[in-house]
Scaffold this active site. Structure first.
Site, PDB file in Angstrom:
ATOM      1  N   HIS A  14       0.859  -1.195   0.000  1.00 46.30           N
ATOM      2  CA  HIS A  14       0.000   0.000   0.000  1.00 46.30           C
ATOM      3  C   HIS A  14       0.891   1.240   0.000  1.00 46.30           C
ATOM      4  O   HIS A  14       1.494   1.568   1.016  1.00 46.30           O
ATOM      5  CB  HIS A  14      -0.890   0.011   1.259  1.00 46.30           C
ATOM      6  CG  HIS A  14      -1.820   1.187   1.332  1.00 46.30           C
ATOM      7  ND1 HIS A  14      -3.163   1.043   1.590  1.00 46.30           N
ATOM      8  CD2 HIS A  14      -1.611   2.516   1.193  1.00 46.30           C
ATOM      9  CE1 HIS A  14      -3.735   2.233   1.603  1.00 46.30           C
ATOM     10  NE2 HIS A  14      -2.811   3.153   1.366  1.00 46.30           N
ATOM     11  N   HIS A  16       1.371   5.460  -1.789  1.00 49.94           N
ATOM     12  CA  HIS A  16       0.962   6.579  -2.645  1.00 49.94           C
ATOM     13  C   HIS A  16       2.206   7.119  -3.325  1.00 49.94           C
ATOM     14  O   HIS A  16       3.085   7.671  -2.658  1.00 49.94           O
ATOM     15  CB  HIS A  16       0.299   7.681  -1.812  1.00 49.94           C
ATOM     16  CG  HIS A  16      -0.927   7.213  -1.088  1.00 49.94           C
ATOM     17  ND1 HIS A  16      -2.183   7.339  -1.618  1.00 49.94           N
ATOM     18  CD2 HIS A  16      -1.077   6.570   0.087  1.00 49.94           C
ATOM     19  CE1 HIS A  16      -3.075   6.816  -0.783  1.00 49.94           C
ATOM     20  NE2 HIS A  16      -2.425   6.338   0.268  1.00 49.94           N
ATOM     21  N   LEU A  17       2.271   6.963  -4.646  1.00 51.68           N
ATOM     22  CA  LEU A  17       3.449   7.447  -5.383  1.00 51.68           C
ATOM     23  C   LEU A  17       3.197   8.785  -6.053  1.00 51.68           C
ATOM     24  O   LEU A  17       4.120   9.375  -6.611  1.00 51.68           O
ATOM     25  CB  LEU A  17       3.893   6.401  -6.416  1.00 51.68           C
ATOM     26  CG  LEU A  17       4.444   5.090  -5.839  1.00 51.68           C
ATOM     27  CD1 LEU A  17       4.858   4.150  -6.966  1.00 51.68           C
ATOM     28  CD2 LEU A  17       5.623   5.332  -4.898  1.00 51.68           C
ATOM     29  N   ARG A  18       1.924   9.259  -6.006  1.00 59.78           N
ATOM     30  CA  ARG A  18       1.578  10.569  -6.600  1.00 59.78           C
ATOM     31  C   ARG A  18       1.870  10.610  -8.093  1.00 59.78           C
ATOM     32  O   ARG A  18       2.001   9.585  -8.745  1.00 59.78           O
ATOM     33  CB  ARG A  18       2.305  11.717  -5.874  1.00 59.78           C
ATOM     34  CG  ARG A  18       2.189  11.695  -4.349  1.00 59.78           C
ATOM     35  CD  ARG A  18       0.769  11.739  -3.866  1.00 59.78           C
ATOM     36  NE  ARG A  18       0.698  11.999  -2.428  1.00 59.78           N
ATOM     37  CZ  ARG A  18      -0.306  11.598  -1.662  1.00 59.78           C
ATOM     38  NH1 ARG A  18      -1.312  10.890  -2.164  1.00 59.78           N
ATOM     39  NH2 ARG A  18      -0.321  11.881  -0.387  1.00 59.78           N
ATOM     40  N   ASN A  42      -5.542   7.179  -5.935  1.00 56.31           N
ATOM     41  CA  ASN A  42      -6.244   8.431  -5.593  1.00 56.31           C
ATOM     42  C   ASN A  42      -5.516   9.654  -6.149  1.00 56.31           C
ATOM     43  O   ASN A  42      -5.146  10.578  -5.439  1.00 56.31           O
ATOM     44  CB  ASN A  42      -6.479   8.553  -4.079  1.00 56.31           C
ATOM     45  CG  ASN A  42      -5.208   8.604  -3.257  1.00 56.31           C
ATOM     46  OD1 ASN A  42      -4.170   8.056  -3.650  1.00 56.31           O
ATOM     47  ND2 ASN A  42      -5.271   9.238  -2.108  1.00 56.31           N
ATOM     48  N   LYS A 100      -9.681  -0.560  -5.219  1.00 53.76           N
ATOM     49  CA  LYS A 100      -9.606   0.174  -3.961  1.00 53.76           C
ATOM     50  C   LYS A 100     -10.949   0.813  -3.638  1.00 53.76           C
ATOM     51  O   LYS A 100     -11.518   1.529  -4.466  1.00 53.76           O
ATOM     52  CB  LYS A 100      -8.536   1.264  -4.083  1.00 53.76           C
ATOM     53  CG  LYS A 100      -8.453   2.188  -2.890  1.00 53.76           C
ATOM     54  CD  LYS A 100      -7.827   1.519  -1.676  1.00 53.76           C
ATOM     55  CE  LYS A 100      -7.977   2.385  -0.439  1.00 53.76           C
ATOM     56  NZ  LYS A 100      -6.785   2.465   0.368  1.00 53.76           N
ATOM     57  N   HIS A 137     -10.334   1.163   2.466  1.00 54.81           N
ATOM     58  CA  HIS A 137     -10.092   2.211   3.458  1.00 54.81           C
ATOM     59  C   HIS A 137     -11.256   2.115   4.435  1.00 54.81           C
ATOM     60  O   HIS A 137     -12.377   2.506   4.109  1.00 54.81           O
ATOM     61  CB  HIS A 137     -10.025   3.598   2.801  1.00 54.81           C
ATOM     62  CG  HIS A 137      -9.696   4.677   3.794  1.00 54.81           C
ATOM     63  ND1 HIS A 137      -8.491   5.327   3.814  1.00 54.81           N
ATOM     64  CD2 HIS A 137     -10.412   5.178   4.835  1.00 54.81           C
ATOM     65  CE1 HIS A 137      -8.473   6.193   4.829  1.00 54.81           C
ATOM     66  NE2 HIS A 137      -9.643   6.118   5.455  1.00 54.81           N
ATOM     67  N   HIS A 175      -4.221  -0.385   6.363  1.00 53.30           N
ATOM     68  CA  HIS A 175      -3.678   0.457   7.438  1.00 53.30           C
ATOM     69  C   HIS A 175      -4.512   0.407   8.717  1.00 53.30           C
ATOM     70  O   HIS A 175      -5.080   1.403   9.133  1.00 53.30           O
ATOM     71  CB  HIS A 175      -3.474   1.906   6.963  1.00 53.30           C
ATOM     72  CG  HIS A 175      -4.561   2.470   6.075  1.00 53.30           C
ATOM     73  ND1 HIS A 175      -5.891   2.457   6.416  1.00 53.30           N
ATOM     74  CD2 HIS A 175      -4.504   3.064   4.857  1.00 53.30           C
ATOM     75  CE1 HIS A 175      -6.592   3.017   5.454  1.00 53.30           C
ATOM     76  NE2 HIS A 175      -5.770   3.385   4.492  1.00 53.30           N
ATOM     77  N   LEU A 220      -4.485   9.411   7.973  1.00 46.48           N
ATOM     78  CA  LEU A 220      -5.793   8.775   8.117  1.00 46.48           C
ATOM     79  C   LEU A 220      -5.702   7.311   7.710  1.00 46.48           C
ATOM     80  O   LEU A 220      -5.089   7.022   6.682  1.00 46.48           O
ATOM     81  CB  LEU A 220      -6.840   9.484   7.246  1.00 46.48           C
ATOM     82  CG  LEU A 220      -7.292  10.852   7.767  1.00 46.48           C
ATOM     83  CD1 LEU A 220      -8.180  11.551   6.749  1.00 46.48           C
ATOM     84  CD2 LEU A 220      -8.023  10.707   9.106  1.00 46.48           C
ATOM     85  N   ASP A 248       1.643   2.767   3.498  1.00 51.99           N
ATOM     86  CA  ASP A 248       0.794   3.954   3.324  1.00 51.99           C
ATOM     87  C   ASP A 248       1.635   5.225   3.259  1.00 51.99           C
ATOM     88  O   ASP A 248       1.178   6.297   3.660  1.00 51.99           O
ATOM     89  CB  ASP A 248      -0.273   4.060   4.419  1.00 51.99           C
ATOM     90  CG  ASP A 248      -1.424   4.974   4.014  1.00 51.99           C
ATOM     91  OD1 ASP A 248      -1.538   5.304   2.814  1.00 51.99           O
ATOM     92  OD2 ASP A 248      -2.202   5.373   4.889  1.00 51.99           O
ATOM     93  N   HIS A 252       3.129  14.692   1.113  1.00 55.96           N
ATOM     94  CA  HIS A 252       2.528  15.993   0.778  1.00 55.96           C
ATOM     95  C   HIS A 252       3.627  17.026   0.981  1.00 55.96           C
ATOM     96  O   HIS A 252       4.389  16.932   1.953  1.00 55.96           O
ATOM     97  CB  HIS A 252       1.366  16.332   1.716  1.00 55.96           C
ATOM     98  CG  HIS A 252       0.166  15.454   1.578  1.00 55.96           C
ATOM     99  ND1 HIS A 252      -0.776  15.624   0.585  1.00 55.96           N
ATOM    100  CD2 HIS A 252      -0.257  14.396   2.302  1.00 55.96           C
ATOM    101  CE1 HIS A 252      -1.726  14.715   0.719  1.00 55.96           C
ATOM    102  NE2 HIS A 252      -1.438  13.948   1.750  1.00 55.96           N
ATOM    103  N   ALA A 264      -3.647  14.963   5.327  1.00 56.78           N
ATOM    104  CA  ALA A 264      -3.342  13.712   6.028  1.00 56.78           C
ATOM    105  C   ALA A 264      -2.312  12.934   5.230  1.00 56.78           C
ATOM    106  O   ALA A 264      -2.425  12.811   4.013  1.00 56.78           O
ATOM    107  CB  ALA A 264      -4.616  12.885   6.163  1.00 56.78           C
TER     108      ALA A 264
END
Ligand code: DOR
Ligand code: ZN
Length: 345
Positions: A14, A16-18, A42, A100, A137, A175, A220, A248, A252, A264
């Site tokens: 899990h 987030h690579l953006r 996302n 997801k 989630h 998570h 989160l 996770d 940011h 978050a």
């Protein structure tokens, strides 16, 4: 005392690579530690089609130095308009590894998420039939529910009936942060597993308010009371194949975290394995890190274990206070602190 630990090369189930500049800034950190990663969809707009996922996968690979041995495993963001045929085709073509579920408005870029998961029964039935995992989630979005209770309430209201209605559907509760989630997963059939982040093993909610508000400890689901941190950590180090590594990591830019309404997400990719090693070491469970990091995940997903190894060693390491520059400057987990483990290159 174990000062050096070599384990099979792990995966991150899990992350987030953006996209764009942030993708270019962060992808290498994950690829350095992990052979594969389940990449969250996302983005803006969210990744809902085979074409979007294939293009995003190409951008991830292009963001890494040529020849980097890293496989992004793509996910499909479920919306109320999710199409079972597109999802099944994407899975069959090897583009979508999983779907997801973001309950609408639960977290970052979840505005297009699902308002009623049971309305997606045709999609879930198809996923169940083809063995495609649903990644969840697990928080209710009801503002009447206290933010610290949203995971436990989601388990009661949504997840329990979901598992009953789709008994053969593979479900990963992502998570996890509570004793209730640990108990639920332990009691559920083998089709249900959970990922655990390093932060939820190492910090409780006090970290968010330690002498002042600490935006870099906010993610989160939000960290909970100490009793929950202890339960989550015991699950991770238990050796149970139902629990596996999912960082996770959610970068940011500094200005978006240090703001009146800070985003978050905790960026742990640069020191992810080191952070897990700290927790497993403190609990005398380093011998179980390999199962958690490198074996339980692929077995649940039905994927081969990785070849090769990584080595961690006990060392005093100063974690930078900030990584990157300009819009991609991000404060990492443990930023400005000293930690006791290092991943050997
Ligand atoms: O803390 C989080 N950050 N939790 C999520 O669910 C989303 C993530 C993000 O994308 O920033
Ligand atoms: Zn996430």
């Amino acid at each position: 005392m174990t000062d050096r630990l070599t384990i099979r090369r792990p995966d991150d189930w899990h992350v987030h690579l953006r996209d764009g500049a942030m993708l270019a800034a962060v992808a290498g950190w994950t690829a350095r530690q992990f052979a594969r990663a389940i990449v969250m969809p996302n983005l803006t707009p969210p990744v809902t089609t085979i074409a979007a996922a294939a293009a995003y996968r190409d951008r991830i690979i292009a963001a890494l130095p040529a020849g980097t041995a890293f496989t992004p495993l793509m996910t499909c963001y479920l919306t109320d308009a999710a199409d079972a045929d597109e999802i099944a085709r994407g899975h069959g073509e090897g583009v979508f590894t999983a779907c997801k579920l973001y309950p609408a408005h639960a977290t970052t870029n979840s505005a297009h998420g699902v308002t009623d998961i049971f309305a997606l029964a045709p999609v879930l039935e198809r996923m169940q039939a083809i063995g495609m995992p649903l990644l969840v989630h697990g928080e209710v979005t009801d503002r009447e529910v206290d933010i610290f209770d949203r995971e436990a309430v989601f388990i009661d209201r949504t997840l329990t009936p979901l598992v009953k209605a789709f008994p053969a559907l593979k479900i990963v509760l992502e998570h996890i942060t509570t004793a209730e989630a640990v108990a639920f997963v332990n009691d559920a059939p083998d089709t249900v597993a959970a990922t655990i982040t390093p932060q939820h093993m190492l910090i409780n909610r006090n970290a968010i308010f330690d002498g002042g508000i600490r935006p870099h400890a906010y993610c989160l689901p939000v960290a909970k009371r100490e009793v929950h941190r202890a339960a989550v950590r015991a699950a991770a180090t238990s050796g149970s194949p139902k629990f596996f590594l999912g960082t996770d990591s959610a970068p940011h830019g500094v200005a978006r975290k240090e703001a009146a309404c800070g985003c978050a997400g905790i960026f742990n990719a640069p020191i992810a394995l080191e952070s897990y090693a700290i927790a497993f070491d403190e609990d005398g469970a380093l011998d179980r890190l390999e199962g958690f990091a490198s074996e339980h995940g692929p077995r649940f997903y039905g994927l081969p274990l990785n070849d090769g190894t990584v080595t961690l060693e006990r060392a005093t390491v100063a974690v930078p206070a900030v990584i990157g520059e300009g819009d991609t400057a991000v404060v990492p987990f443990h930023g400005g602190e000293t930690i006791g483990w290092r991943l050997v290159d």
